[in-house]
Design an enzyme around this catalytic site. Sequence first.
Site, mmCIF file in Angstrom:
data_model
loop_
_atom_site.group_PDB
_atom_site.id
_atom_site.type_symbol
_atom_site.label_atom_id
_atom_site.label_comp_id
_atom_site.label_asym_id
_atom_site.label_seq_id
_atom_site.Cartn_x
_atom_site.Cartn_y
_atom_site.Cartn_z
ATOM 1 N N LYS A 12 -40.288 -19.740 39.232
ATOM 2 C CA LYS A 12 -41.389 -19.606 40.198
ATOM 3 C C LYS A 12 -41.261 -20.617 41.356
ATOM 4 O O LYS A 12 -40.493 -21.585 41.269
ATOM 5 C CB LYS A 12 -42.717 -19.795 39.459
ATOM 6 C CG LYS A 12 -43.031 -18.664 38.452
ATOM 7 C CD LYS A 12 -44.403 -18.879 37.814
ATOM 8 C CE LYS A 12 -44.785 -17.742 36.878
ATOM 9 N NZ LYS A 12 -46.130 -17.950 36.272
ATOM 10 N N TYR A 52 -47.503 -7.897 39.082
ATOM 11 C CA TYR A 52 -48.508 -8.461 38.164
ATOM 12 C C TYR A 52 -49.707 -7.514 37.952
ATOM 13 O O TYR A 52 -50.764 -7.970 37.523
ATOM 14 C CB TYR A 52 -48.995 -9.809 38.688
ATOM 15 C CG TYR A 52 -48.196 -11.015 38.223
ATOM 16 C CD1 TYR A 52 -47.890 -11.222 36.865
ATOM 17 C CD2 TYR A 52 -47.770 -11.986 39.125
ATOM 18 C CE1 TYR A 52 -47.182 -12.337 36.439
ATOM 19 C CE2 TYR A 52 -47.056 -13.116 38.698
ATOM 20 C CZ TYR A 52 -46.770 -13.281 37.352
ATOM 21 O OH TYR A 52 -46.081 -14.392 36.923
ATOM 22 N N ASN A 115 -46.581 -22.996 36.658
ATOM 23 C CA ASN A 115 -45.961 -23.269 35.353
ATOM 24 C C ASN A 115 -44.479 -22.926 35.315
ATOM 25 O O ASN A 115 -43.915 -22.685 34.254
ATOM 26 C CB ASN A 115 -46.756 -22.592 34.228
ATOM 27 C CG ASN A 115 -46.843 -21.097 34.395
ATOM 28 O OD1 ASN A 115 -46.234 -20.529 35.306
ATOM 29 N ND2 ASN A 115 -47.574 -20.440 33.515
ATOM 30 N N HIS A 118 -41.582 -17.392 34.623
ATOM 31 C CA HIS A 118 -42.165 -16.169 34.046
ATOM 32 C C HIS A 118 -41.152 -15.609 33.056
ATOM 33 O O HIS A 118 -39.949 -15.713 33.278
ATOM 34 C CB HIS A 118 -42.421 -15.120 35.135
ATOM 35 C CG HIS A 118 -42.678 -13.743 34.568
ATOM 36 N ND1 HIS A 118 -43.920 -13.337 34.141
ATOM 37 C CD2 HIS A 118 -41.824 -12.715 34.288
ATOM 38 C CE1 HIS A 118 -43.829 -12.109 33.648
ATOM 39 N NE2 HIS A 118 -42.569 -11.711 33.727
ATOM 40 N N GLU A 129 -39.803 -4.622 33.974
ATOM 41 C CA GLU A 129 -39.672 -5.741 34.925
ATOM 42 C C GLU A 129 -38.248 -5.864 35.463
ATOM 43 O O GLU A 129 -38.057 -6.188 36.638
ATOM 44 C CB GLU A 129 -40.124 -7.037 34.246
ATOM 45 C CG GLU A 129 -41.625 -7.032 33.946
ATOM 46 C CD GLU A 129 -42.132 -8.306 33.288
ATOM 47 O OE1 GLU A 129 -43.340 -8.394 33.044
ATOM 48 O OE2 GLU A 129 -41.324 -9.221 33.014
HETATM 49 N N1 UDP Z 1 -52.430 -17.722 35.003
HETATM 50 C C1 UDP Z 1 -53.336 -18.479 35.744
HETATM 51 N N2 UDP Z 1 -54.547 -18.764 35.187
HETATM 52 C C2 UDP Z 1 -54.887 -18.377 33.923
HETATM 53 C C3 UDP Z 1 -53.967 -17.626 33.179
HETATM 54 C C4 UDP Z 1 -52.735 -17.313 33.740
HETATM 55 O O1 UDP Z 1 -53.050 -18.845 36.874
HETATM 56 O O2 UDP Z 1 -55.998 -18.689 33.474
HETATM 57 C C5 UDP Z 1 -51.122 -17.384 35.598
HETATM 58 C C6 UDP Z 1 -50.003 -18.207 34.992
HETATM 59 O O3 UDP Z 1 -49.149 -18.643 36.030
HETATM 60 C C7 UDP Z 1 -49.313 -17.220 34.080
HETATM 61 C C8 UDP Z 1 -49.532 -15.905 34.796
HETATM 62 O O4 UDP Z 1 -50.821 -16.020 35.369
HETATM 63 O O5 UDP Z 1 -47.933 -17.560 33.924
HETATM 64 C C9 UDP Z 1 -49.515 -14.681 33.906
HETATM 65 O O6 UDP Z 1 -50.407 -14.882 32.829
HETATM 66 P P1 UDP Z 1 -49.996 -14.545 31.330
HETATM 67 O O7 UDP Z 1 -51.216 -14.622 30.511
HETATM 68 O O8 UDP Z 1 -49.194 -13.279 31.314
HETATM 69 O O9 UDP Z 1 -49.055 -15.796 30.941
HETATM 70 P P2 UDP Z 1 -47.487 -15.883 30.672
HETATM 71 O O10 UDP Z 1 -47.037 -14.577 30.101
HETATM 72 O O11 UDP Z 1 -46.842 -16.190 32.003
HETATM 73 O O12 UDP Z 1 -47.341 -17.027 29.713
HETATM 74 MG MG MG Z 2 -47.330 -12.638 30.749
#
Ligand code: UDP
Ligand code: MG
Length: 138
Positions: A12, A52, A115, A118, A129
């Site tokens: 990212k 997304y 974070n 992805h 994807e």
């Molecule tokens: N995210 C965020 N706030 C939240 C939860 C998720 O900004 O409260 C963002 C975070 O960057 C995350 C992405 O949305 O990586 C997608 O969320 P997901 O729950 O799919 O997490 P991941 O699969 O990336 O662990």
């Molecule tokens: Mg996810």
Amino acid sequence: MSNLEQTLSIIKPDAVERNLINEIKKIFTSNKLAIKETKKIHITKDEAAEFYKVHQSKPFYNDLCGYLSSGPIVVMILEGEDAVIKNRKIMGSTDPKDAEENTIRKLYGISIDKNSVHGSDSVENAKKEINFFFKNGQ
Ligand code: UDP
Ligand code: MG
């Protein structure tokens, strides 16, 4: 029984900006995830919104799409034994505060939104994807 899979990984903007591409790639390859394709791109907010889409009802959706399109990213196809779950383990929990020691998000993540990586969460989503970013094998 072997279970060779492919999964999609994205480095990212926060990690690209901090020149962490090589460090993160090394973590994948040293964990036996081969990088089959890799490209650095800068997507539009509309493209991020499409990618997304599964999160469209979430309160963080708009910020998330703005963020993913805020700077260059590196998209990769990773291949290896149980690649989907293995990549998720190497990444660590979504919120770097909760991530396990030595995971990418623990090492490099700044916050729940910034974070660093992805990773696809299932074989089915990995196929979708990968197809989203590498439609013509590019
Ligand atoms: N995210 C965020 N706030 C939240 C939860 C998720 O900004 O409260 C963002 C975070 O960057 C995350 C992405 O949305 O990586 C997608 O969320 P997901 O729950 O799919 O997490 P991941 O699969 O990336 O662990
Ligand atoms: Mg996810």
